[in-house]
Every structure is written in C-alpha cells, then in structure tokens.
Design an enzyme around this catalytic site. Structure first.
Site, short mmCIF file in Angstrom:
data_model
loop_
_atom_site.label_atom_id
_atom_site.label_comp_id
_atom_site.label_asym_id
_atom_site.label_seq_id
_atom_site.Cartn_x
_atom_site.Cartn_y
_atom_site.Cartn_z
N GLY A 12 12.82 27.76 -2.65
CA GLY A 12 12.52 27.09 -1.54
C GLY A 12 11.27 27.70 -0.50
O GLY A 12 11.28 27.52 0.66
N SER A 13 10.58 28.36 -1.08
CA SER A 13 9.63 29.24 -0.48
C SER A 13 8.47 27.84 0.21
O SER A 13 8.10 28.17 1.24
CB SER A 13 8.66 29.97 -1.48
OG SER A 13 7.80 29.36 -2.27
N ASN A 14 8.36 26.82 -0.41
CA ASN A 14 7.55 25.63 0.35
C ASN A 14 8.59 25.08 1.43
O ASN A 14 7.79 24.95 2.56
CB ASN A 14 7.12 24.59 -0.55
CG ASN A 14 5.86 25.05 -1.37
OD1 ASN A 14 4.93 25.02 -0.94
ND2 ASN A 14 6.09 25.16 -2.72
N LYS A 88 13.84 17.32 -10.67
CA LYS A 88 14.61 16.20 -11.24
C LYS A 88 13.78 15.00 -11.13
O LYS A 88 13.23 14.76 -9.97
CB LYS A 88 15.93 15.94 -10.71
CG LYS A 88 17.07 16.66 -11.39
CD LYS A 88 17.87 15.92 -12.02
CE LYS A 88 18.85 16.65 -13.07
NZ LYS A 88 19.09 16.11 -14.42
N ILE A 90 13.17 11.32 -10.11
CA ILE A 90 13.81 10.39 -9.02
C ILE A 90 13.87 8.87 -9.65
O ILE A 90 13.05 8.66 -10.08
CB ILE A 90 13.00 10.47 -7.72
CG1 ILE A 90 12.93 11.95 -7.19
CG2 ILE A 90 13.41 9.62 -6.55
CD1 ILE A 90 13.22 12.29 -5.68
N ASN A 104 4.72 14.72 -2.95
CA ASN A 104 5.25 15.95 -3.91
C ASN A 104 4.13 16.85 -4.09
O ASN A 104 3.11 16.55 -3.63
CB ASN A 104 5.33 15.43 -5.20
CG ASN A 104 5.73 16.41 -6.27
OD1 ASN A 104 6.64 17.30 -6.13
ND2 ASN A 104 4.96 16.33 -7.36
N HIS A 106 2.53 19.91 -6.37
CA HIS A 106 2.41 20.12 -7.66
C HIS A 106 1.37 21.55 -7.89
O HIS A 106 0.40 21.44 -7.37
CB HIS A 106 1.82 18.94 -8.55
CG HIS A 106 1.96 19.27 -10.00
ND1 HIS A 106 3.12 19.10 -10.77
CD2 HIS A 106 0.90 19.61 -10.81
CE1 HIS A 106 2.65 19.35 -11.93
NE2 HIS A 106 1.50 19.84 -12.17
N ASP A 147 3.71 12.77 -11.70
CA ASP A 147 2.82 13.20 -11.20
C ASP A 147 1.43 12.43 -11.29
O ASP A 147 0.27 12.89 -11.65
CB ASP A 147 2.36 14.51 -12.21
CG ASP A 147 3.42 15.63 -12.13
OD1 ASP A 147 4.16 15.74 -10.79
OD2 ASP A 147 3.94 16.25 -12.94
N GLU A 176 -0.26 27.00 -1.99
CA GLU A 176 0.70 25.98 -1.81
C GLU A 176 1.26 26.04 -0.27
O GLU A 176 1.43 25.33 0.42
CB GLU A 176 1.87 25.86 -2.64
CG GLU A 176 1.49 25.60 -3.96
CD GLU A 176 2.89 25.51 -4.94
OE1 GLU A 176 3.77 24.86 -4.59
OE2 GLU A 176 2.54 25.92 -6.06
C1 GAR Z 1 6.23 25.38 -6.55
O1 GAR Z 1 5.09 25.97 -7.22
C2 GAR Z 1 6.18 23.81 -6.78
O2 GAR Z 1 4.50 23.54 -6.69
C3 GAR Z 1 6.64 23.52 -8.08
O3 GAR Z 1 8.01 24.38 -8.15
C4 GAR Z 1 7.58 25.60 -7.17
C5 GAR Z 1 8.92 25.46 -6.29
O4 GAR Z 1 8.74 26.75 -5.43
N1 GAR Z 1 6.78 22.20 -8.27
C6 GAR Z 1 6.70 21.62 -9.36
O5 GAR Z 1 6.52 22.11 -10.57
C7 GAR Z 1 6.97 20.04 -9.56
N2 GAR Z 1 6.41 19.76 -10.76
P1 GAR Z 1 9.56 26.83 -3.98
O6 GAR Z 1 10.99 26.52 -4.50
O7 GAR Z 1 9.59 28.28 -3.94
O8 GAR Z 1 8.96 25.97 -3.11
#
Ligand code: GAR
Length: 203
Positions: A12-14, A88, A90, A104, A106, A147, A176
């Site tokens: 969940g850092s994003n 997952k 959707i 999303n 990526h 994607d 990100e």
């Molecule tokens: C992030 O790097 C995001 O870009 C990636 O998962 C990570 C989640 O990090 N998403 C994918 O790979 C989707 N195809 P977070 O939980 O710390 O935000």
C-alpha cells in the site's frame, strides 16, 4: 472534490503516497478495496478510518462481490477507481460499468513488460534479465486486456547502476510515488482530457 476508490493487495505504499501528497480539499478516498484480508494497505486504511471492502469473485464469508461494488460506487458517485498494486484480474462486467474510470499503475514502461503474470517483482526480474538501462512507471486506463488500456503518463528512470531486480523495484517505486499523486491531482483538477485517439494532460 474527486471521489475515488482504491484497490490494493499488498504494502500500500502507493495508496499512502496518494493519501499523503494529494490535497485533502481535492481528494476524498471514499473506500479501499482488497482481495487480501491481511495486508499493510488495509491496516493503513483502517488507521485513517477509510471504509474497507474485501472483494472476491467467489462466494466467501466477509467478502463482497463485484456486483455489490458496482452498486455501491454508483450510489456514492465514485469518480475514479484506482488500482494501486491490486494483483487480481477484474471481471469484464465491472470494467464495462466504469469505462474510462479505472486506472492502474504499472511498474514498467508499457507496452513492454506487461501482461498476465507481469506484476511486482516478476516485472523487475524480466527488466533486469533483459539488461535494460531504463525502466519506469506507467499510469494507464484499464480495459479488458491486462496492461493494455490507453496510457495516461509515464516516468522513466536510469537503472543502469542497479545490481538486482530488488534495486530496480526500489528505484521504480520511488518514481511511482511521484507520478501517481501527480496524475490523481490532475484528475481532481479536471486536467486530463480524453479523446478517441489520445489523452492530454493540461498544465
Ligand atoms: C507497485 O510497484 C505497483 O506498480 C505494482 O505493485 C506494486 C504495489 O506496491 N503493480 C503491479 O505490478 C500491477 N501489475 P504498493 O502496494 O506498495 O503500492
């Protein structure tokens, strides 16, 4: 005020970067949705008193299904659905219900290093093994193919000094955390213009 729902599966850092960096006057994170009962992203949401839903396509105690979410999101007029590390697929009917409203993030420069199985460290391993010198992050609309949706924005980063996929992951995650809040703020300011052929971000 932009009303969003954020889908998560992991750290969940994003989610945190969006929560911390986008002005509270512009953004309301109405709910956080996860397919995983125990993840740091959900702990963060509870800490911040953001309502949580657990979602599953299969019937499961304590979980709602995607039809329930469609109803809730329409009832509360959610403007945008953000997949921030949601791992997952959707269902198509959910994507149809929110055309041009699901985005999303990526961790690579799409269209390279996308598609089924390309998530998290898998992406960075593929980038590392291909000896790429540049990687980055992409924010894109979600359509029915992994994607594949229209690209909204990308940020590049020099990874030529990275010694492992983990190092690339760390470098990409940092960008990100810049790119995603920037784009969410642009949505809040109604500065993302979508036409049939392209997407324009206004200053
Ligand atoms: C992030 O790097 C995001 O870009 C990636 O998962 C990570 C989640 O990090 N998403 C994918 O790979 C989707 N195809 P977070 O939980 O710390 O935000």
């Amino acid at each position: 005020m932009l009303k969003i729902a954020v889908f998560v599966s992991g750290k969940g850092s994003n989610l945190k970067s969006v929560y911390n960096k986008v002005s509270k006057e512009k953004l309301n994170i109405c709910t956080v949705v996860s397919n995983k009962e125990d993840c740091s992203a959900l702990s963060f949401a509870s800490e911040k008193e953001i309502p949580i839903f657990l979602v599953s396509e299969k019937e499961k105690e304590g979980f709602v299904d995607y039809l329930f979410l469609i109803n809730e999101f329409q009832k509360f007029s959610i403007d945008l659905i953000l997949l921030a590390g949601f791992l997952k697929k959707i269902p198509d009917y959910f994507i149809e219900a929110f055309e041009n409203k699901i985005i999303n993030i990526h961790p690579a420069l799409l269209p390279k290093y996308g598609g089924k199985g390309m998530y998290g460290l898998n992406v960075h391993r593929a980038v590392f093994n291909a000896n790429e010198k540049i990687s980055g992050a992409t924010v894109h609309f979600v359509d029915k193919i992994y994607d594949n949706g229209k690209i909204i924005a990308q940020r590049k980063i020099d990874i030529s000094h990275a010694n492992s996929p983990e190092e690339i992951a760390e470098q990409v995650l940092n960008i990100e955390h810049e790119l995603l809040p920037y784009i969410i703020e642009k949505f809040a300011d109604m500065k993302i213009i979508i036409t049939d052929s392209k997407i324009k971000i206004l200053d």
